[in-house]
Design a protein around this motif. Sequence first.
Motif: not given
Length: 184
Positions: A107-113, A136-141
């Motif tokens: 996932a990608t997003g604008g904030s760690t929220a 395990p997935g990964w979130f990238t800002l």
Amino acid sequence: MARILSVSGSPSPTSRTTRLLRHLDERLGWQGHDVTNLEVRTLPAQALLGADFRDPAIVAATELFARADGIVIGTPVYKAAYSGLLKSLLDLLPQYALTGKTVLPLATGGSTAHVLAIDYALRPVLSSMGAAHIVPGWFTLDKDITGEGGAGPLTPAAAKAVEEVTDYFSAALGGRTNTFASTG
């Protein structure tokens, strides 16, 4: 090596999510995997919104899922959840379309929220579709996905993290996990 379907659930033609996926796809290709890309935004909107299971493009997308050993699902996070565009495709797939598959959610997003969107919104859906193993997935800002030019599509720290996630996914598929020089 494994057949991997790399799915971008972003509605944007200049998507950071898609750039992140292509970075990951390149590494998987270096490791000997056969990677096929699917950008959900290129599927017919009428078929997605009208739940037309028989539309030729939807049938072809369903077949891509069926043939894949591993699936990478990438999505931007909107309102603390994965994209509606991705949901529309997942809703059209057979109930157990991920049975026997190894899945990597990104996932990608604008904030760690939004960092928990993978675990609280996307992972339960992937699990309900029968995924054999959801790594395990990964979130990238968004700010860590840089422009198309320059040193690479990711900041060095993000590139390193994505390489580790990619190698773990590859290992889960039974593939090589040779370490390659960072591209970022």
